[in-house]
Design a protein around this motif. Sequence first.
Motif: not given
Length: 237
Positions: A1-16
């Motif tokens: 995995m690579s660290e990023s400064t950006d979340d490019r998702s417009i619509l996403s599903f999550f589990i928390q």
Amino acid sequence: MSESTDDRSILSFFIQPSISFIGFDNRDKFQAQVDTVYNHYKAQALTKAESSYVAKQDFQKVNFCFPITAGLQFQWREGHFVSAGFGYIYDNESVVVTDRKDKIHNYSYTLQGFPLYLEYRVAIPTHLISLSNASLFSVSLRWYWMLPGTEIYSSWGHISAETPLLGNGFGVSLGYLVTTWKNIYIYGDIGYSRIIVESDEPFSSVVPDKDTDKAKWDLGGLMLQFRFSFGVLNREK
């Protein structure tokens, strides 16, 4: 995995999945009943040998559990996220008391909750963060509604919580985009929530108690959350 400064998702599903220290202030009522049972068995002992058999465990002084939530997240504007989540809170506390004949008796109570919440998450502008190459920091605000099935049940009884239309409380947290991989985004959040629920019944319905007022308790508290977000609709790089 690579660290990023950006979340490019417009619509996403999550589990928390989360770690929560519930702010339940009424645990003393259950401990007092266990103490009463213990003293009763102690008084029944006829000999010193029988008295030595009588023993008890105490309930933990902290209600610690692992809530889990799933939901949808919509990034309607860069760095601005709206989410809807549905979760499950379950905290079972149990102890044993041994009587004068060395017979074990089990006592327990369980806090259960089904929260539905709306969340607004906003990214903290990078120029306000002193760390170089900092990933996405964000602040989240939530409002909770507790759904049917939110209740306390114990060795002595059961009470169900009301489900008011205006909701039951709020939450606030500070989040950090830990890492990304393709369209998977992993956040870490630390925060606090206050989720007050009430019942039409008194606590005497769930534990022997003289209090006749309607039961009220808190299912919120300090929490550490890990959000695994899967982008189903994403911006181009």
